[in-house]
Design a protein around this motif. Structure first.
Motif, short mmCIF file in Angstrom:
data_model
loop_
_atom_site.label_atom_id
_atom_site.label_comp_id
_atom_site.label_asym_id
_atom_site.label_seq_id
_atom_site.Cartn_x
_atom_site.Cartn_y
_atom_site.Cartn_z
N ARG A 73 -0.07 -12.94 -4.75
CA ARG A 73 -0.85 -12.35 -5.83
C ARG A 73 -0.19 -11.05 -6.29
NH1 ARG A 73 -3.70 -10.40 -1.30
NH2 ARG A 73 -4.14 -8.19 -1.55
N GLU A 102 -9.13 5.97 -12.82
CA GLU A 102 -7.98 6.52 -13.56
C GLU A 102 -8.19 6.34 -15.06
OE1 GLU A 102 -4.89 8.10 -12.58
OE2 GLU A 102 -6.13 8.43 -10.82
N LEU A 107 -1.42 4.66 -19.66
CA LEU A 107 -1.38 4.91 -18.21
C LEU A 107 -0.15 4.21 -17.61
CD1 LEU A 107 -4.53 5.11 -19.01
CD2 LEU A 107 -4.94 4.77 -16.61
N TYR A 147 -10.74 8.82 -16.03
CA TYR A 147 -10.15 10.17 -16.01
C TYR A 147 -9.47 10.47 -17.34
CZ TYR A 147 -6.55 13.65 -14.85
OH TYR A 147 -5.71 14.73 -14.86
N ASN A 164 -8.29 2.26 -10.07
CA ASN A 164 -7.77 1.95 -11.42
C ASN A 164 -8.83 2.29 -12.48
OD1 ASN A 164 -5.36 1.04 -10.47
ND2 ASN A 164 -5.77 -1.12 -10.82
N VAL A 192 -0.58 -7.14 -7.35
CA VAL A 192 -1.45 -5.97 -7.23
C VAL A 192 -0.96 -4.92 -8.22
CG1 VAL A 192 -2.33 -4.21 -5.67
CG2 VAL A 192 -1.75 -6.46 -4.79
N SER A 193 -1.86 -4.43 -9.05
CA SER A 193 -1.42 -3.42 -10.01
C SER A 193 -2.25 -2.15 -9.85
CB SER A 193 -1.50 -3.99 -11.42
OG SER A 193 -2.53 -3.43 -12.13
N ARG A 194 -1.59 -1.04 -9.89
CA ARG A 194 -2.30 0.24 -9.77
C ARG A 194 -2.00 1.11 -10.98
NH1 ARG A 194 -3.30 3.97 -4.50
NH2 ARG A 194 -4.57 5.47 -5.60
N LEU A 195 -3.04 1.69 -11.53
CA LEU A 195 -2.89 2.53 -12.71
C LEU A 195 -2.89 4.00 -12.32
CD1 LEU A 195 -5.47 0.73 -15.03
CD2 LEU A 195 -3.00 0.47 -15.07
N ILE A 244 -8.04 -0.20 -4.71
CA ILE A 244 -7.12 -0.16 -5.86
C ILE A 244 -7.88 -0.40 -7.17
CG2 ILE A 244 -5.22 -1.41 -6.98
CD1 ILE A 244 -3.97 -1.68 -4.18
N LYS A 301 0.84 12.31 -9.17
CA LYS A 301 -0.21 13.34 -9.09
C LYS A 301 0.35 14.70 -8.65
CE LYS A 301 -3.39 10.50 -10.30
NZ LYS A 301 -3.85 10.53 -11.70
N LEU A 328 2.60 1.64 -3.58
CA LEU A 328 1.68 2.09 -4.64
C LEU A 328 1.17 3.50 -4.39
CD1 LEU A 328 -0.33 -1.22 -5.24
CD2 LEU A 328 1.54 -0.30 -6.59
N ALA A 350 -3.16 7.71 -14.34
CA ALA A 350 -3.27 8.47 -15.58
C ALA A 350 -2.33 9.67 -15.51
CB ALA A 350 -4.70 8.95 -15.77
N ASP A 382 -3.39 2.00 -23.03
CA ASP A 382 -4.10 3.28 -22.96
C ASP A 382 -3.16 4.44 -22.60
OD1 ASP A 382 -6.50 2.09 -23.53
OD2 ASP A 382 -6.97 1.70 -21.43
N ARG A 407 0.84 -1.21 0.00
CA ARG A 407 0.00 0.00 0.00
C ARG A 407 0.87 1.25 0.00
NH1 ARG A 407 -3.60 -1.48 3.92
NH2 ARG A 407 -2.39 -0.54 5.57
N ASN A 453 1.79 6.79 -6.81
CA ASN A 453 0.63 7.56 -7.27
C ASN A 453 0.70 9.01 -6.79
OD1 ASN A 453 -1.84 7.33 -8.78
ND2 ASN A 453 -2.89 7.74 -6.86
#
Lengths: 163, 146
Positions: free
Chosen positions: A146, B58, A136, B61, B55, A148-151, B51, A62, A54, A153, A134, A51, A58
């Motif tokens: 597992r 995002e 991102l 957005y 995602n 974990v992926s966070r996008l 998350i 931002k 990521l 933009a 896209d 957490r 982010n």
């Protein structure tokens, strides 16, 4: 039963066996308890670190998301890294955010990415940075079996789409 | 209290009581570990829900027009809805015990209210609402078509 003479009876043997059983149970309980506690703590720590990693990525994106100021680049020996170009008072300075040797690092420098100038942000079991179709930024971290992926933009991509 | 005054050591009754106490304590300790483990699982679910929803937001957005939304968004009772399912490892699958719904409702011409819900079966794990402004609500960017 005479108090002065030790006699082995069924009761004595049963008591001894129960005592041994008691000791074994206490030992197993302590051992298993400690293993479980460590396992629960490790799982919790991994989740927390994921957490943090990521959120850090982010937040950095931002905070500095101006057109063409945030992008992904590949560096020899480091793999993909997020590059942040600063402006105004910090003109000429860069931040590189990357995963290496099971940790997330940030290198704040004058355009040079190296280990000496890097600061470890948090330890994670494995991570990678990519760009999606896209456009991102995708940050991937492995945690407790597992991925974990966070996008995130980025404005650079947004501008490109509008044009 | 003949039993307590006995000098031979522990009696069967004493040991039995000790084992019973140990069993009781073990149950309490194991329950604590199970509770801790369950809390971890729930925290992990909320983390993943956050998350996965962020995602999706995002991706939204990044879209400037309704036309640029993916085919996964379908029009349903004046709302634009996307449903996705995830398996135990939170990997996208056709069916799964976790479900995410993103629904957009028109507020003004270009402003849409976005409701996001993440469910585990029938149970809601988290939900949030936000707004999305489409710069070109009815046009595909670049080609000028309606």
């Amino acid at each position: 039963m005479n108090n002065k003479n030790i006699k082995y009876s069924v009761e004595t043997i049963m008591v001894t066996l129960l005592l041994i059983l008691f000791s074994i149970m206490v030992s197993v309980l302590i051992f298993e308890g400690s293993l479980t506690y460590k396992k629960v703590l490790n799982a919790k720590e991994s989740e927390e670190n994921t957490r943090i990693a990521l959120s850090f990525i982010n937040m950095k994106i931002k905070q500095n998301d101006l057109a063409n100021r945030v992008y992904l680049d590949s560096f020899e020996g480091f793999g993909n890294a997020i590059v942040i170009e600063y402006g105004d008072e910090e003109e000429g300075l860069f931040s590189y955010i990357y995963f290496k040797d099971g940790a997330l690092y940030e290198c704040y420098s004058e355009g040079v990415l190296c280990d000496e100038l890097s600061t470890k942000i948090v330890e994670v079991s494995g991570g990678s940075l990519n760009i999606t179709e896209d456009g991102l930024i995708e940050s991937k971290v492995s945690v407790n079996g597992r991925e974990v992926s966070r996008l995130s933009a980025i404005r650079t991509n947004y501008e490109r789409v509008v044009e | 209290m003949k039993v307590l005054k006995a000098e031979e050591g522990f009696t069967l009754i004493e040991i039995s009581i000790s084992v019973a106490m140990l069993a009781f304590i073990s149950v309490v300790v194991i329950k604590l570990f199970l509770a801790a483990s369950n809390i971890n699982v729930k925290a992990s679910e909320v983390d993943m829900a956050t998350i996965l929803i962020s995602n999706e937001l995002e991706i939204l957005y990044d879209k400037t027009s309704l036309a640029s939304l993916s085919d996964e968004y379908i029009v349903q009772d004046e709302e634009i809805v996307k449903k996705a399912y995830f398996d135990d490892l939170f990997v996208l699958s056709e069916t799964g015990k976790y479900g995410m719904t993103i629904s957009m409702k028109k507020e003004t011409d270009a402003l849409y209210k976005v409701d996001c819900t993440f469910m585990k079966g029938e149970k809601e794990i988290m939900s949030l609402e936000t707004y999305k402004h489409f710069k070109y609500p009815f046009k595909k960017v670049g080609d000028g078509s309606d």
